[in-house]
Design a protein around this motif. Structure first.
Motif, PDB file in Angstrom:
ATOM      1  N   SER A  10      -4.761  12.527 106.457  1.00 17.13           N
ATOM      2  CA  SER A  10      -5.277  11.800 105.299  1.00 17.13           C
ATOM      3  C   SER A  10      -4.680  12.370 104.024  1.00 17.13           C
ATOM      4  CB  SER A  10      -6.800  11.891 105.251  1.00 17.13           C
ATOM      5  OG  SER A  10      -7.225  13.231 105.094  1.00 17.13           O
ATOM      6  N   GLY A  11      -4.824  11.610 102.957  1.00 12.79           N
ATOM      7  CA  GLY A  11      -4.298  12.058 101.680  1.00 12.79           C
ATOM      8  C   GLY A  11      -3.204  11.141 101.186  1.00 12.79           C
ATOM      9  N   SER A  12      -2.354  11.694 100.361  1.00 14.52           N
ATOM     10  CA  SER A  12      -1.282  10.919  99.753  1.00 14.52           C
ATOM     11  C   SER A  12      -0.112  10.822 100.733  1.00 14.52           C
ATOM     12  CB  SER A  12      -0.828  11.591  98.458  1.00 14.52           C
ATOM     13  OG  SER A  12       0.235  10.872  97.866  1.00 14.52           O
ATOM     14  N   ILE A  13      -0.145   9.772 101.558  1.00 15.53           N
ATOM     15  CA  ILE A  13       0.858   9.602 102.605  1.00 15.53           C
ATOM     16  C   ILE A  13       1.545   8.261 102.448  1.00 15.53           C
ATOM     17  CG2 ILE A  13       1.273   9.427 105.080  1.00 15.53           C
ATOM     18  CD1 ILE A  13      -1.289  11.079 105.505  1.00 15.53           C
ATOM     19  N   PHE A  14       2.884   8.284 102.350  1.00 14.45           N
ATOM     20  CA  PHE A  14       3.650   7.052 102.395  1.00 14.45           C
ATOM     21  C   PHE A  14       4.119   6.783 103.816  1.00 14.45           C
ATOM     22  CE2 PHE A  14       6.213   3.577 101.327  1.00 14.45           C
ATOM     23  CZ  PHE A  14       7.476   3.758 101.860  1.00 14.45           C
ATOM     24  N   SER A  15       4.633   7.806 104.455  1.00  9.59           N
ATOM     25  CA  SER A  15       5.066   7.659 105.838  1.00  9.59           C
ATOM     26  C   SER A  15       5.047   9.025 106.511  1.00  9.59           C
ATOM     27  CB  SER A  15       6.462   7.059 105.926  1.00  9.59           C
ATOM     28  OG  SER A  15       7.417   7.936 105.365  1.00  9.59           O
ATOM     29  N   ILE A  16       4.785   9.013 107.807  1.00  9.64           N
ATOM     30  CA  ILE A  16       4.857  10.226 108.617  1.00  9.64           C
ATOM     31  C   ILE A  16       5.985  10.037 109.614  1.00  9.64           C
ATOM     32  CG2 ILE A  16       3.677  11.758 110.195  1.00  9.64           C
ATOM     33  CD1 ILE A  16       1.037  10.882 108.999  1.00  9.64           C
ATOM     34  N   ASN A  17       7.002  10.839 109.520  1.00 12.73           N
ATOM     35  CA  ASN A  17       8.165  10.688 110.387  1.00 12.73           C
ATOM     36  C   ASN A  17       7.950  11.312 111.755  1.00 12.73           C
ATOM     37  OD1 ASN A  17       9.572   9.362 108.332  1.00 12.73           O
ATOM     38  ND2 ASN A  17      10.233  11.311 107.455  1.00 12.73           N
ATOM     39  N   VAL A  18       7.468  12.522 111.761  1.00 13.47           N
ATOM     40  CA  VAL A  18       7.281  13.249 113.017  1.00 13.47           C
ATOM     41  C   VAL A  18       5.912  13.920 113.016  1.00 13.47           C
ATOM     42  CG1 VAL A  18       8.145  15.062 114.542  1.00 13.47           C
ATOM     43  CG2 VAL A  18       9.748  13.718 113.190  1.00 13.47           C
ATOM     44  N   MET A  19       5.231  13.829 114.131  1.00 16.70           N
ATOM     45  CA  MET A  19       3.993  14.567 114.338  1.00 16.70           C
ATOM     46  C   MET A  19       4.150  15.396 115.606  1.00 16.70           C
ATOM     47  SD  MET A  19       1.054  11.780 113.332  1.00 16.70           S
ATOM     48  CE  MET A  19      -0.191  13.005 112.895  1.00 16.70           C
ATOM     49  N   GLY A  20       3.489  16.528 115.621  1.00 11.16           N
ATOM     50  CA  GLY A  20       3.631  17.384 116.789  1.00 11.16           C
ATOM     51  C   GLY A  20       2.409  18.236 117.038  1.00 11.16           C
ATOM     52  N   TRP A  21       2.283  18.658 118.277  1.00 13.56           N
ATOM     53  CA  TRP A  21       1.254  19.612 118.677  1.00 13.56           C
ATOM     54  C   TRP A  21       1.942  20.944 119.005  1.00 13.56           C
ATOM     55  CZ3 TRP A  21      -3.788  18.817 118.077  1.00 13.56           C
ATOM     56  CH2 TRP A  21      -4.254  17.501 118.011  1.00 13.56           C
ATOM     57  N   TYR A  22       1.379  21.996 118.487  1.00 12.69           N
ATOM     58  CA  TYR A  22       1.825  23.360 118.763  1.00 12.69           C
ATOM     59  C   TYR A  22       0.628  24.136 119.292  1.00 12.69           C
ATOM     60  CZ  TYR A  22       6.013  22.376 115.995  1.00 12.69           C
ATOM     61  OH  TYR A  22       7.198  21.857 115.522  1.00 12.69           O
ATOM     62  N   ARG A  23       0.907  25.253 119.922  1.00 11.86           N
ATOM     63  CA  ARG A  23      -0.196  26.097 120.378  1.00 11.86           C
ATOM     64  C   ARG A  23       0.167  27.562 120.211  1.00 11.86           C
ATOM     65  NH1 ARG A  23      -0.135  25.097 126.979  1.00 11.86           N
ATOM     66  NH2 ARG A  23       1.527  26.592 127.484  1.00 11.86           N
TER      67      ARG A  23
ATOM     68  N   SER B 218       6.070  16.545 120.665  1.00  9.63           N
ATOM     69  CA  SER B 218       6.237  15.892 119.371  1.00  9.63           C
ATOM     70  C   SER B 218       6.509  14.419 119.586  1.00  9.63           C
ATOM     71  CB  SER B 218       7.357  16.539 118.561  1.00  9.63           C
ATOM     72  OG  SER B 218       8.596  16.377 119.216  1.00  9.63           O
ATOM     73  N   ILE B 219       6.267  13.642 118.525  1.00  9.55           N
ATOM     74  CA  ILE B 219       6.473  12.196 118.603  1.00  9.55           C
ATOM     75  C   ILE B 219       6.924  11.688 117.247  1.00  9.55           C
ATOM     76  CG2 ILE B 219       4.011  11.764 118.137  1.00  9.55           C
ATOM     77  CD1 ILE B 219       4.268   9.292 120.012  1.00  9.55           C
ATOM     78  N   THR B 220       7.947  10.830 117.257  1.00  9.20           N
ATOM     79  CA  THR B 220       8.448  10.271 116.016  1.00  9.20           C
ATOM     80  C   THR B 220       7.715   8.975 115.682  1.00  9.20           C
ATOM     81  OG1 THR B 220      10.137   8.894 117.056  1.00  9.20           O
ATOM     82  CG2 THR B 220      10.723  11.193 116.583  1.00  9.20           C
ATOM     83  N   LYS B 221       8.012   8.458 114.501  1.00  2.96           N
ATOM     84  CA  LYS B 221       7.399   7.201 114.069  1.00  2.96           C
ATOM     85  C   LYS B 221       7.772   6.066 115.009  1.00  2.96           C
ATOM     86  CE  LYS B 221       6.690   4.386 109.942  1.00  2.96           C
ATOM     87  NZ  LYS B 221       7.074   4.199 108.518  1.00  2.96           N
ATOM     88  N   GLY B 222       8.949   6.173 115.605  1.00  2.00           N
ATOM     89  CA  GLY B 222       9.400   5.166 116.553  1.00  2.00           C
ATOM     90  C   GLY B 222       8.989   5.449 117.984  1.00  2.00           C
ATOM     91  N   ASP B 223       8.042   6.406 118.164  1.00  5.15           N
ATOM     92  CA  ASP B 223       7.485   6.744 119.471  1.00  5.15           C
ATOM     93  C   ASP B 223       8.468   7.452 120.400  1.00  5.15           C
ATOM     94  OD1 ASP B 223       5.256   3.870 119.680  1.00  5.15           O
ATOM     95  OD2 ASP B 223       4.935   5.884 118.886  1.00  5.15           O
TER      96      ASP B 223
ATOM     97  N   ASP C 154      -1.110   6.593 116.571  1.00  2.68           N
ATOM     98  CA  ASP C 154      -1.481   5.299 116.016  1.00  2.68           C
ATOM     99  C   ASP C 154      -1.009   5.320 114.570  1.00  2.68           C
ATOM    100  OD1 ASP C 154      -2.762   3.153 114.780  1.00  2.68           O
ATOM    101  OD2 ASP C 154      -4.564   3.350 115.981  1.00  2.68           O
ATOM    102  N   ASN C 155       0.111   4.682 114.307  1.00  2.09           N
ATOM    103  CA  ASN C 155       0.691   4.743 112.966  1.00  2.09           C
ATOM    104  C   ASN C 155      -0.213   4.110 111.913  1.00  2.09           C
ATOM    105  OD1 ASN C 155       3.073   6.064 113.793  1.00  2.09           O
ATOM    106  ND2 ASN C 155       4.005   4.126 114.384  1.00  2.09           N
TER     107      ASN C 155
END
Length: 121
Positions: A25-38, A50-55, A72-73
């Motif tokens: 949340s917040g000031s977001i125009f686009s998220i290119n990559v999201m990832g889980w780390y541990r 990790s997953i890109t905007k294009g899945d 869920d973009n």
């Protein structure tokens, strides 16, 4: 500012399943990559998936075939379905997102606070 909030961690027996969620949340125009780390105690933080905007997805070898990442973009939300959990999966799981704030705006790279996953053997 971009905030990431993880949820879904907990205690599970070996062989069980958990589903983690990460909401941005917040000031977001686009998220290119999201990832889980541990990060397990005494160890360095490592990439889980990790997953890109294009899945396009990428998985660490140690979770291949057991974990599934999705997003869920429209909701700026990412998920990690974890099946066949092992004791060595015990760690704090962190969400990461990288993207842009506003058209032509600054880039961001944000982390969540982490959620504990404990797998009992």
């Amino acid at each position: 500012q971009v905030q990431l909030v993880e949820s879904g961690g907990g205690l599970v027996q070996a062989g069980g399943s958990l589903r983690l969620s990460c909401a941005a949340s917040g000031s977001i125009f686009s998220i290119n990559v999201m990832g889980w780390y541990r990060q397990a105690p005494g160890k360095q933080r490592e990439l889980v998936a990790s997953i890109t905007k294009g899945d396009y997805t990428n998985y660490a070898d140690f979770v291949m075939g057991r974990f599934t990442i999705s997003r869920d973009n429209a909701r700026n939300t990412m998920y990690l379905q974890m099946n066949s959990l092992k004791s060595e999966d015990t760690a704090v799981y962190y969400c990461n997102a990288a993207g842009r704030r506003g058209i032509g705006g600054p880039l961001f790279n944000s982390w969540g606070q982490g959620t504990q996953v404990t797998v009992s053997s």
